[in-house]
Design a protein around this motif. Structure first.
Motif, mmCIF file in Angstrom:
data_model
loop_
_atom_site.group_PDB
_atom_site.id
_atom_site.type_symbol
_atom_site.label_atom_id
_atom_site.label_comp_id
_atom_site.label_asym_id
_atom_site.label_seq_id
_atom_site.Cartn_x
_atom_site.Cartn_y
_atom_site.Cartn_z
ATOM 1 N N THR A 85 -2.854 -4.584 -16.717
ATOM 2 C CA THR A 85 -3.671 -4.413 -17.912
ATOM 3 C C THR A 85 -5.144 -4.269 -17.543
ATOM 4 O O THR A 85 -5.857 -3.414 -18.071
ATOM 5 C CB THR A 85 -3.489 -5.626 -18.839
ATOM 6 O OG1 THR A 85 -2.090 -5.787 -19.086
ATOM 7 C CG2 THR A 85 -4.211 -5.429 -20.140
ATOM 8 N N ASP A 93 0.679 -0.960 -23.435
ATOM 9 C CA ASP A 93 0.889 -2.170 -22.644
ATOM 10 C C ASP A 93 2.298 -2.724 -22.842
ATOM 11 O O ASP A 93 2.801 -2.776 -23.957
ATOM 12 C CB ASP A 93 -0.172 -3.211 -23.038
ATOM 13 C CG ASP A 93 -0.582 -4.076 -21.853
ATOM 14 O OD1 ASP A 93 -0.129 -3.791 -20.724
ATOM 15 O OD2 ASP A 93 -1.357 -5.019 -22.050
ATOM 16 N N GLU A 94 2.910 -3.130 -21.738
ATOM 17 C CA GLU A 94 4.232 -3.760 -21.736
ATOM 18 C C GLU A 94 5.278 -2.870 -22.402
ATOM 19 O O GLU A 94 6.045 -3.304 -23.273
ATOM 20 C CB GLU A 94 4.140 -5.151 -22.373
ATOM 21 C CG GLU A 94 2.967 -5.909 -21.771
ATOM 22 C CD GLU A 94 2.969 -7.411 -21.999
ATOM 23 O OE1 GLU A 94 3.828 -7.897 -22.741
ATOM 24 O OE2 GLU A 94 2.115 -8.078 -21.408
HETATM 25 MG MG LIG Z 1 -0.780 -7.238 -18.922
#
Ligand SMILES: [Mg+2]
Ligand SMILES: Nc1ncnc2c1ncn2[C@@H]1O[C@H](COP(=O)(O)OP(=O)(O)OP(=O)(O)O)[C@@H](O)[C@H]1O
Lengths: 293, 478
Positions: free
Chosen positions: A55, A140-141
Motif C-alpha cells: 500500500t 487495495d487488497e
Molecule cells: Mg496494505
C-alpha cells in the motif's frame, strides 16, 4: 483510447531517487517495475505477505509524481455500485415525487433528468478515469473482493473506459497509474494478471530493512537498528503463524526508542515481545527458541 | 582458457529472448503469447547494459506467482550470464573475476600447493562471513569455483563441482570460530547467540548459493546451456510431490501451502458471511420503479443461497503418507482458526478425534507432535487399516456426519490388503452433504498393489492431490 502520455520518470534511478525522497526505499526490483509501468502504461499487481510495503508503494508513488491518490478498498461483497458508480436513489425519488405535483412535467423529461450528471454518484474507478490531473489509482487488497469484481476491473483496466447505459461511454482523458495489491489469499484470474506487471514483494534484505528503520525512526542508534533487524530475521526464520512484517519492525524500533533502551537483550525483548508478535502461541515459541528465559 | 563470445550478439537478441522464454515455459511457468510479446517490448525500454534491470523487467511480464521466481532466476543466469572473465595470462590469474572491482578481496598471493590454497581461501571466507558483505562473498565464491571446483578434464569439456569447493573450504566447520568472533564473552547461550546463528546461516546460505550459481555458469559455458537447463532447475515449491518432499523442500513447501490454507478458509467463510447480507440492489429497484411511476413497489435484493459449512476431516497419519498428512493437518489448523464447525479425525489402524489439538491459536508443529503422542490412532500394529478406521469412526462418532457436513478424507488408500470398509464409507458419503477424498498418489497407481483407491473412487469423489498446485485447483472447485 487516450494518446501516449509523457512519462513521469526518466530512468530507473530516477524512480528510486524520487520514491526515496517520498520516504519509500525501493530495491532494484521495485524501481524497475514502477519504471516499466510508467513507460508501458500498464497496471502493477503487487503481491506479498502483510506489511511488506504494498500500500505504501502506491502512496509514495503518488507523492513522488505529484498525483492525487484515489483508493478503492476491496472487501467481500464489494460491487459495481461501490466500485464504479451508482445512481443517487434517494435524490431520484425526491425528484420524481416533486414532479408529481406539477402536472406539466411529462415523464420523459423527468426520466432524462434523473439519469443526469446531478444524480450520479461517482465511485473510485469512475473518479480515477474522469480526472484530468495526474492520478494514482490504488486498488487495495484485490484478493478480498469476489471474483465478479475482477471482471469489472479487467474491463476498466483494458480500455480505461466505462459505459453507463443512461449517459454513454466515458473514456479516460488521462490514464491513471494503477497499483493493485494482493495478499494472495486467493489466486487472481490469469486474465487480470496478464493485464498487469507482476511485482512479488517479500520481506526486504537485512541491509534495506536497516535503512528503512533508520529513515523512519531517525533517532535510533545504527548499532541498535542492526541488532533489531537481525533479531527480526531470526523470528521470521521460525515460520511463526504471523511473521513480523516491516510494520512490526518499525513499531518495535519506535518502542525501543521511547523506552530509551540502547541494547536488545533478553529482558528488553521479553518486555516488548508483544509489539512484534501478536499471537500468544508465537510468543511462547519465540521465547523458547531464542532462549529468552 | 577460452573466453566465449557473449551469448547475446546484436541482431540475435529476439531469437535469444525466444529461447529464454521457451526455457521458462519448459520449466513449468505458463507464459502466454501476449506475455512473450510484452517481453520483447521490455527489451526496448530497459537499459540492456544493466543486467538487474533486464532480470526484474522480464520477470514482471513473464511471472505470475512468487513461487516461480527461484526457477526463473536460475534460468536467467544461464541465458544472461555474468560476462565471462577476460582471458588472463597464467601468471596473474589472481585478479578478481567477474564484474570487476574485486581487487579488495582476492589479491591473495597464491601458494603452490592445493592445501595451502584452500587454507588461504578459508581464512578469507572466515573474514568475509564475519563481515557480511554479500557482494564480496559472491566474488570469493566465483574465485573458489575457478580454483577449487575443477573436476578431471574430459573430452566433453572441463567440469566444475560445488561439492569440491565446499569440501575444500568446509564452511560449516567455521561456525564455532565465527560465533566467538561475533559474540562477546557473556553473550553465549542466550538470545545473542541465537540471533548470531541465524545471521551466519543466512550468510553461509548466500555463499553456497553463489558457489552453485557459478558452477552452473561455468558448466553452461563449457557444455552448452540447453543441456544444463533441465537438470539445473529444481521443481517449484508448488510442484513438489507431497510424498517425496525432501527435508530441504519442506520449509518452502510449507510456505507454498500456507496461503492455500488461508485461501480455503477465506473461500468458505466468504460464502457464509455473504449469505447473511442479501443487500438491496438499488439500481435494479429504481429501474423497476419506473414502471410504477417511480414508486419502488418491488425491491430487488442481491441474494445468495444460505450455506453454513460444517467440515469433517478424516486424515490418514500413517507412515506411508507422512509428508502428505503434515500438510493436511496444516490445512485443518487453518480451517479451525476460522470455523467452529470443523472437526478433525486422524487414523492409522484406528481412529481418534484430534480437533482438540487444533484449538485456535495452537501451534501446528506442536499439534502434529501431540497427535503422535497422545491420540489413539493405533490399536494393533501401527499399519494402516482403513476398514477398521472407518468402522471405529462411524461407530463412535455416529452423529458427526449429517446432511450439512462436507466430508474430506485424506490418504493414499493403501490398505495393507485388509478389508477396505467400502460399505461404511459409502454410507458416510450418502449421509453427508458432499464428500471428497484427496489422494497424494498419482492416479495411475490407484488400484495397484494394496491400493484400494480405485474401489473407493466408486463410492466417493477421489481427487489426485500430489502437490500444492493440485491442492489449489481443488480448493477453487470446492
Ligand atoms: Mg496494505
Ligand atoms: N520500502 C519501504 N520504505 C519505507 N517504508 C516502508 C517500506 N516498505 C514498507 N514500509 C513501511 O512498512 C509499513 C507497512 O507497509 P504497508 O502498509 O504498505 O504494507 P502492506 O504490504 O500494504 O500490508 P497489508 O498487506 O497488511 O496491507 C508502513 O508503515 C510503511 O511505511
Amino acid at each position: 483510447m487516450p494518446g501516449p502520455q509523457s512519462p513521469q520518470f526518466s530512468s530507473v534511478a530516477d524512480v528510486a531517487e524520487r520514491l526515496a525522497a517520498a520516504g519509500y526505499l525501493p530495491d532494484a526490483q521495485i524501481s524497475t517495475t514502477v519504471f516499466l509501468a510508467d513507460r508501458l502504461g500498464k497496471p502493477v499487481l503487487v503481491e506479498g505477505p502483510a506489511g511488506t510495503g504494498k500500500t505504501e508503494l502506491a502512496k509514495a508513488l503518488a507523492t513522488a509524481t505529484g498525483s492525487e491518490l484515489i483508493r478503492l478498498q476491496c472487501y467481500e461483497g464489494l460491487d459495481e455500485a461501490r466500485a464504479l458508480y451508482e445512481w443517487n436513489y434517494k435524490k431520484q425519488l425526491l425528484r420524481i415525487q416533486a414532479s408529481q405535483g406539477t402536472d406539466g412535467a411529462d415523464w420523459d423529461t423527468v426520466h432524462d433528468d434523473i439519469f443526469g450528471e446531478e444524480f450520479l454518484l461517482s465511485r473510485p474507478l469512475l473518479t480515477a478515469i474522469r480526472r484530468t490531473e495526474p492520478t494514482v489509482l490504488l486498488i487495495d487488497e484485490t484478493d478480498k473482493a469476489d471474483v465478479e469484481v475482477e471482471a469489472l476491473l479487467l474491463e476498466v483496466l483494458s480500455d480505461f473506459q466505462v459505459t453507463i447505459p443512461e449517459l454513454g461511454t466515458i473514456t479516460a482523458v488521462r490514464r491513471p497509474m494503477v497499483v493493485l495489491t494482493s495478499n494472495a489469499t486467493r489466486e487472481l484470474s490469469e486474465a487480470l494478471k496478464r493485464r498487469c506487471l507482476y511485482l512479488a514483494l517479500d520481506y526486504p534484505s537485512a541491509e534495506r530493512e536497516r535503512e528503512i528503520v533508520l529513515s523512519r525512526v531517525p533517532g535510533l542508534a545504527p548499532g541498535l537498528a542492526d541488532q533489531l533487524v537481525r533479531t527480526v530475521r531470526a523470528l521470521r526464520a521460525l515460520e511463526l503463524k504471523k511473521s513480523p512484517s516491516i510494520s512490526e519492525t518499525l513499531d518495535w524500533a519506535q518502542t525501543l526508542l521511547e523506552l530509551g533502551l540502547d541494547t536488545l537483550d533478553e529482558s528488553a525483548m521479553r518486555s516488548t515481545l508483544g509489539v512484534i508478535l501478536k499471537h500468544a502461541s508465537d510468543q511462547t515459541r519465540a521465547a523458547a527458541e531464542l532462549r529468552l528465559n | 582458457m577460452t573466453s566465449r563470445v557473449p551469448a547475446v550478439e546484436p541482431g540475435g537478441l529476439a531469437g535469444h529472448l525466444d529461447g529464454f522464454v521457451r526455457a521458462v515455459r519448459d520449466a513449468g511457468v505458463p507464459v502466454g503469447i501476449s506475455q512473450a510479446v510484452d517481453a520483447a517490448e521490455i527489451l526496448t525500454v530497459v537499459d540492456l547494459l544493466d543486467r538487474e534491470q533486464l532480470r526484474h523487467g522480464l520477470a514482471a511480464v513473464l511471472l505470475q506467482r512468487a513461487a516461480q521466481r527461484p526457477t526463473y532466476d536460475v534460468l536467467f543466469d544461464l541465458w544472461w550470464p555474468l560476462s565471462d572473465r577476460p582471458p588472463v595470462p597464467e601468471d596473474d590469474r589472481d585478479e578478481a573475476p567477474g564484474d570487476g572491482g574485486g581487487e579488495a578481496d582476492c589479491t591473495l598471493d597464491l601458494p603452490g600447493s592445493a592445501e595451502d590454497l584452500a587454507e588461504l581461501m578459508r581464512a578469507e571466507l572466515l573474514r568475509l562471513l564475519l563481515d557480511g558483505d554479500e557482494e564480496a562473498l559472491r566474488r570469493l565464491a566465483r574465485a573458489a569455483v575457478e580454483r577449487l571446483g575443477r573436476g578431471q578434464p574430459s573430452p566433453s569439456g572441463q567440469s566444475f563441482f560445488s561439492y569440491r569447493v565446499m569440501r575444500a573450504l568446509s564452511p560449516d566447520t567455521l561456525v564455532a570460530r565465527l560465533l566467538s568472533g561475533l559474540l562477546a564473552e557473556g553473550d553465549r547461550g542466550g538470545l545473542a547467540e541465537q540471533v548470531a546463528r541465524q545471521t551466519l546461516r543466512e550468510r553461509l546460505a548466500a555463499f553456497r548459493a553463489a558457489v552453485e550459481a557459478e558452477v552452473r555458469r561455468r558448466t553452461a559455458a563449457e557444455k552448452g546451456r540447453d543441456k544444463l537447463a533441465k537438470s539445473a532447475v529444481r521443481p517449484m515449491a508448488d510442484q513438489v510431490d507431497f510424498l517425496r518432499a525432501q527435508a530441504a523442500d519442506l520449509a518452502e513447501l510449507r510456505r507454498a501451502v500456507a496461503p492455500l490454507a488461508r485461501r480455503l478458509a477465506v473461500r468458505l467463510s466468504a460464502r457464509r458471511r455473504l449469505a447473511r447480507e442479501g443487500r438491496l440492489d438499488f439500481r435494479k429497484t429504481v429501474r423497476a420503479s419506473l414502471g410504477t411511476g417511480g414508486v419502488p413497489v418491488v425491491t430487488h435484493h442481491r441474494s445468495r443461497t444460505v450455506h453454513k459449512p460444517e467440515l469433517v476431516v478424516l486424515c490418514d497419519v500413517s507412515g506411508s503418507v507422512a509428508g502428505f498428512s503434515h500438510f493436511t493437518l496444516m490445512l485443518t489448523q487453518a480451517l479451525r482458526e476460522h470455523f467452529t464447525g470443523v472437526r478433525a479425525f486422524a487414523f492409522v489402524d484406528s481412529t481418534d478425534e484430534v480437533t482438540r489439538f487444533f484449538r485456535p491459536g495452537a501451534d501446528v508443529v506442536d499439534a502434529v507432535q501431540r497427535i503422535g503422542r497422545e491420540a489413539d490412532v493405533v490399536a494393533f500394529d501401527g499399519h494402516s487399516d482403513y476398514g477398521n478406521a472407518f468402522e471405529v469412526f462411524a461407530d463412535r462418532w455416529a452423529t458427526a456426519v449429517g446432511p450439512r457436513t462436507s466430508l474430506l478424507v485424506l490418504g493414499d488408500g493403501r490398505t495393507n490388503y485388509r478389508p477396505p470398509g467400502l460399505p461404511v464409507l459409502a454410507d458416510l458419503v450418502r449421509r453427508s452433504r458432499s464428500a471428497h477424498w484427496l489422494n497424494p498418489e498419482p492416479q495411475r497407481m490407484w488400484g495397484s498393489g494394496d491400493s484400494a483407491a480405485d474401489r473407493y473412487g466408486e463410492v466417493i469423489d477421489m481427487v489426485e492431490c500430489r502437490n500444492a498446485t493440485q491442492l489449489a485447483e481443488f480448493v477453487t472447485t470446492l
